[in-house]
Motif scaffolding. Structure first.
Motif, PDB file in Angstrom:
ATOM      1  N   ALA A 600     -49.475 -66.019  32.799  1.00  0.00           N
ATOM      2  CA  ALA A 600     -49.337 -67.107  31.832  1.00  0.00           C
ATOM      3  C   ALA A 600     -49.393 -66.529  30.434  1.00  0.00           C
ATOM      4  CB  ALA A 600     -50.439 -68.141  32.027  1.00  0.00           C
ATOM      5  N   THR A 601     -48.416 -66.899  29.612  1.00  0.00           N
ATOM      6  CA  THR A 601     -48.425 -66.543  28.206  1.00  0.00           C
ATOM      7  C   THR A 601     -48.916 -67.747  27.417  1.00  0.00           C
ATOM      8  OG1 THR A 601     -46.160 -67.277  27.795  1.00  0.00           O
ATOM      9  CG2 THR A 601     -46.453 -65.039  28.650  1.00  0.00           C
ATOM     10  N   GLN A 602     -48.753 -67.705  26.096  1.00  0.00           N
ATOM     11  CA  GLN A 602     -49.211 -68.817  25.276  1.00  0.00           C
ATOM     12  C   GLN A 602     -48.459 -70.096  25.594  1.00  0.00           C
ATOM     13  OE1 GLN A 602     -49.681 -67.873  21.152  1.00  0.00           O
ATOM     14  NE2 GLN A 602     -49.591 -69.994  20.494  1.00  0.00           N
ATOM     15  N   SER A 603     -47.219 -69.981  26.076  1.00  0.00           N
ATOM     16  CA  SER A 603     -46.425 -71.192  26.321  1.00  0.00           C
ATOM     17  C   SER A 603     -45.835 -71.281  27.718  1.00  0.00           C
ATOM     18  CB  SER A 603     -45.281 -71.273  25.304  1.00  0.00           C
ATOM     19  OG  SER A 603     -44.432 -70.137  25.413  1.00  0.00           O
ATOM     20  N   THR A 604     -45.836 -70.190  28.485  1.00  0.00           N
ATOM     21  CA  THR A 604     -45.088 -70.150  29.742  1.00  0.00           C
ATOM     22  C   THR A 604     -45.945 -69.679  30.903  1.00  0.00           C
ATOM     23  OG1 THR A 604     -43.038 -69.678  28.543  1.00  0.00           O
ATOM     24  CG2 THR A 604     -43.039 -69.204  30.891  1.00  0.00           C
ATOM     25  N   LEU A 605     -45.825 -70.371  32.025  1.00  0.00           N
ATOM     26  CA  LEU A 605     -46.409 -69.949  33.297  1.00  0.00           C
ATOM     27  C   LEU A 605     -45.272 -69.434  34.169  1.00  0.00           C
ATOM     28  CD1 LEU A 605     -48.752 -69.889  35.430  1.00  0.00           C
ATOM     29  CD2 LEU A 605     -48.038 -72.211  36.055  1.00  0.00           C
ATOM     30  N   VAL A 606     -45.412 -68.210  34.684  1.00  0.00           N
ATOM     31  CA  VAL A 606     -44.359 -67.584  35.487  1.00  0.00           C
ATOM     32  C   VAL A 606     -44.768 -67.622  36.950  1.00  0.00           C
ATOM     33  CG1 VAL A 606     -42.916 -65.542  35.827  1.00  0.00           C
ATOM     34  CG2 VAL A 606     -43.786 -66.089  33.545  1.00  0.00           C
ATOM     35  N   VAL A 607     -43.897 -68.191  37.778  1.00  0.00           N
ATOM     36  CA  VAL A 607     -44.158 -68.426  39.198  1.00  0.00           C
ATOM     37  C   VAL A 607     -43.007 -67.841  39.994  1.00  0.00           C
ATOM     38  CG1 VAL A 607     -44.333 -70.238  40.947  1.00  0.00           C
ATOM     39  CG2 VAL A 607     -45.486 -70.525  38.764  1.00  0.00           C
ATOM     40  N   SER A 608     -43.315 -67.239  41.147  1.00  0.00           N
ATOM     41  CA  SER A 608     -42.233 -66.698  41.974  1.00  0.00           C
ATOM     42  C   SER A 608     -42.434 -67.044  43.432  1.00  0.00           C
ATOM     43  CB  SER A 608     -42.116 -65.174  41.808  1.00  0.00           C
ATOM     44  OG  SER A 608     -43.182 -64.503  42.448  1.00  0.00           O
ATOM     45  N   GLY A 609     -41.321 -67.136  44.120  1.00  0.00           N
ATOM     46  CA  GLY A 609     -41.253 -67.329  45.567  1.00  0.00           C
ATOM     47  C   GLY A 609     -39.937 -66.729  46.005  1.00  0.00           C
ATOM     48  N   ASP A 610     -39.052 -67.542  46.556  1.00  0.00           N
ATOM     49  CA  ASP A 610     -37.701 -67.057  46.810  1.00  0.00           C
ATOM     50  C   ASP A 610     -36.992 -66.770  45.495  1.00  0.00           C
ATOM     51  OD1 ASP A 610     -38.209 -67.396  49.483  1.00  0.00           O
ATOM     52  OD2 ASP A 610     -37.171 -69.321  49.630  1.00  0.00           O
ATOM     53  N   ARG A 611     -37.297 -67.592  44.465  1.00  0.00           N
ATOM     54  CA  ARG A 611     -36.722 -67.412  43.141  1.00  0.00           C
ATOM     55  C   ARG A 611     -37.836 -67.300  42.099  1.00  0.00           C
ATOM     56  NH1 ARG A 611     -32.905 -72.543  43.083  1.00  0.00           N
ATOM     57  NH2 ARG A 611     -34.720 -73.338  44.234  1.00  0.00           N
ATOM     58  N   LEU A 612     -37.418 -67.072  40.859  1.00  0.00           N
ATOM     59  CA  LEU A 612     -38.359 -66.875  39.755  1.00  0.00           C
ATOM     60  C   LEU A 612     -38.240 -68.054  38.797  1.00  0.00           C
ATOM     61  CD1 LEU A 612     -40.352 -64.766  38.440  1.00  0.00           C
ATOM     62  CD2 LEU A 612     -38.386 -63.999  37.091  1.00  0.00           C
TER      63      LEU A 612
END
Length: 719
Positions: A600-612
């Motif tokens: 997690a950045t100041q504005s974005t949460l990055v999640v992955s599975g089959d895709r990003l």
């Protein structure tokens, strides 16, 4: 997406309010029409439920003396048990009682203070006399609504601020902001507000703006400062060691972002996901040139547990290396390896024929596959703290089949890296934790704070039970062992089950997603449950799905600046909580299995599975996504955030995606260019390492050369 209690004033990421004195527009909360059937059993005391019913009766009849008397009794006798504050949300009884008291009328509060103020005064005087933090903690835990509760909150907040615990300072000072007449007429016991502090509220609000600023939330701090100037243009007080107009003092401080020194979790990957908050971002992107060296990892007996993972591989990319100084370490069920990440040679050796195995010292061990079938995905993690490496070793089975003939034990080991070149300092076997002929298993690697380590314990009989235990990091001696919950066994008794739960450590609090219907927060000092949230659990019983690493992930909670993100593997929901209170900020159903919360950045949460995916961390809205619809192009292993980009591994290539904007910067071909495959990504210095199922590969910064000409460690050196 569902937002609960969205109108409650929380000093978090961007929903900044001065209680309701400076109020931002919030979505209307959605009401849960009926309570779901919980899949876990919790320690809720029926006596407390009955006595709370009596409290409500006395309140309705305005019998304040009787209501206060029972509340004090409940708090003193049952304070550490859980109380269902709202559907699906539980608080410690002592905390709930204080929250409830804060909503009492002044005449009832006066009765309470007459009874508890002498004790609170004694604690407060002890704290002023130099007895440290504990007397103040006693006030906040047992007598927060006393006349000394606001002073205790204020002093503890100052201590947290001085120690750099900004989120803790925020949660303490926030409680000093009183509710106003514009709030709901029905007091919400989910969040505490001290009702009648004599401390200067504008000064407290100014401190909260400084918290936002020094957490790196510059735009938010600017907004808060603008609202503050409108509301309190003439307010004066003391701030950051200076006296004067608070708005002017704030403007002076906020004008110089260079004075902010953010916590450094951008250097070495010390544990799974890099950092014990499970939120890591490397300072600089790696330079990816030629394959510099490659280390073949021998197939061991425990990696034969699963019969049919995806793509024909018998093992998943289940190795998660950690980095310390010039070395990289990783483990399987039997061995811990140490390599120099610059050369690929065994740690502390220049001889390529010496063994890279640090543990066990004996290179031979007779191991057998379990007698009964096994489901689940074996994964292997470790943690480095204070120059020591802590790893969970032994059988990856955590819930043993009822008629399993083989003793499937696990160990927790501690190796000395700084002084002993990997020497074993101590070992704890799960066999030592036997209780009435039922044996506990260690889950994943521990988290460590100071001289204490914390790890998840699990057992399958007589009931499925999950605990969190604390041990001395120096000796391995147990300090406390806290039950979290019980659950029904989701697979038949004749099957062994593999799980690998990991704790998250944020601001000296522990967080656990149990993957069986509950998420909990625990106090690191004594193991007491701060709060526990339950959710509808999807009962997964399909053995092939449970054993397919493309269908399950290793997803501990992710903590970042007061927010806790969770993606339980038994749910299709992605959730964000206020970490201090456990209040749900937002949740949304997810279209596919989440296998990683990458950061997690100041504005974005990055999640992955089959895709990003990149999500707005404030709302859960999907801002961007990338990847393929072809299963051969699905995510394969754990990616990493580095600089402005997210490096995300597929089976045959790595995608480099801008973290905030989501555009594809670069594709790095692994198979065609290097003859390599995807896996879990690790950054060591300026090198990129890939831990694939059977190989650890290091990419250097030199010109690109064919993989078959790169330096290699012979498998013959592994004995």
């Amino acid at each position: 997406m569902q937002i609960l209690r969205g109108c409650i004033a929380l000093f978090v990421w961007g929903a900044f309010t001065f209680s309701t004195e400076i109020m931002l527009a919030q979505p209307e909360p959605q009401v849960i029409s009926s309570r779901f059937r919980e899949s876990v059993s919790l320690d809720v005391n029926n006596t407390v439920l009955k006595k709370m019913g009596s409290v409500r009766d006395y309140l309705s009849e305005q019998q304040w003396e009787d209501a206060v008397k029972i509340l004090i009794q409940i708090s003193d006798e049952y304070g550490d048990s859980l109380y269902p504050e709202a559907p699906g949300r539980y608080l410690r009884v002592s905390e709930y009682c204080q929250n409830l008291l804060a909503g009492f009328p002044p005449e009832a509060i006066a009765i309470y203070r007459e009874k508890v103020d002498p004790r609170a005064k004694r604690w407060y005087e002890e704290a002023l006399a130099g007895s440290g933090r504990q007397p103040l903690v006693n006030i906040t835990e047992q007598a927060l609504m006393s006349s000394y509760g606001d002073d205790a909150l204020n002093l503890l907040g100052e201590m947290a601020w001085e120690e750099g615990q900004l989120a803790e300072a925020r949660s303490l000072w926030r409680k000093l902001i009183p509710r106003t007449a514009s709030d709901s007429p029905v007091y919400d016991t989910g969040l505490f507000h001290y009702p009648d502090t004599d401390l200067p509220v504008p000064e407290i609000l100014a401190r909260l703006i400084l918290v936002s600023f020094f957490q790196g939330n510059f735009s938010q701090a600017d907004f808060e400062q603008g609202q503050f100037r409108k509301k309190y243009p003439q307010a004066t007080g003391r701030l950051a060691g200076k006296e004067g107009n608070l708005s002017d003092l704030l403007a002076e401080i906020l004008a110089d972002p260079s004075r902010v020194s953010l916590p450094d979790n951008r250097s070495e990957l010390k544990t799974f996901a890099g950092h014990q908050t499970r939120n890591f971002k490397a300072a600089q992107p790696p330079e990816i040139g030629a394959v510099d060296w490659s280390f073949p990892v021998p197939l061991v007996w425990s990696q034969e547990f699963t019969a049919k993972p995806a793509f024909g591989f018998r093992v998943p990319p289940g190795l998660f290396p950690v980095v310390h100084q010039e070395h990289v370490f990783f483990n399987d069920a039997e061995r811990i390896y140490g390599l120099n990440w610059k050369t690929g040679l065994p740690a502390w050796s220049q001889d390529p024929q010496s063994s890279p195995i640090l543990y066990p010292s004996a290179s031979h061990r007779v191991s057998r596959l379990p007698f009964r079938p096994v489901v689940g995905v074996p994964r292997y993690t470790s943690t480095i703290a204070g120059g020591r490496l802590y790893a969970r070793m032994g059988s990856p089975v955590t819930s043993v089949a009822k008629d399993e003939r083989l003793g499937l034990f696990s160990d927790l080991v501690c190796l000395d890296l700084d002084q002993g070149q990997g020497k074993l300092l101590w070992k704890i076997s799960s066999a030592q934790l036997r209780e009435q002929n039922f044996v506990w298993s260690f889950e994943g690697a521990p988290v460590v704070s100071g001289n204490r380590l914390y790890v998840v314990l699990h057992r399958g009989f007589p009931e499925v039970q999950t605990n969190v235990a604390c041990f001395s990091a120096d000796t391995g001696e147990m300090i406390w062992n806290q039950k979290v919950c019980l659950a029904l066994r989701s697979i038949e008794e004749g099957v062994n089950y593999i799980s690998h739960l990991l704790l998250t450590l944020g601001e000296d609090q522990l967080y656990l997603s149990t993957d069986m219907g509950a998420i909990a927060s625990l106090n690191t000092v004594n193991g007491k449950l701060n709060w526990l949230v339950t959710y509808p659990s999807q009962d997964k019983t399909d053995k092939e799905e449970l054993s397919n690493h493309m269908k399950t992930g290793l997803v501990p909670c992710l903590y970042d600046r007061g927010i806790l993100f969770a993606a339980p593997q038994d749910s299709s929901q992605l959730m964000a909580f206020d970490a201090e209170s456990g209040l749900l900020l937002w949740q949304r159903p997810w279209p596919e299995q989440i296998r990683n919360l990458l950061g997690a950045t100041q504005s974005t949460l990055v999640v992955s599975g089959d895709r990003l995916f990149g999500l707005d961390r404030a709302t859960g809205r999907i801002n961007w996504k990338t990847g393929y619809h072809d299963p051969e192009g699905f995510g394969y292993g754990r990616g990493i955030l580095a600089g402005d980009y997210t490096y995300w591994p597929l089976r045959e290539e790595i995608l480099v995606v801008h973290t905030e904007q989501g555009y594809l910067k670069r594709k790095i071909s692994l198979r065609k260019r290097y003859g390599a495959t995807g896996g879990n990504l690790v950054i060591a210095g300026n090198q990129l390492l890939i831990a694939s199922p059977r190989r650890l590969t290091a990419f250097g910064t030199d010109g690109q050369i064919p993989a078959n000409e790169s330096k290699k460690i012979s498998a013959l050196s592994i004995k």
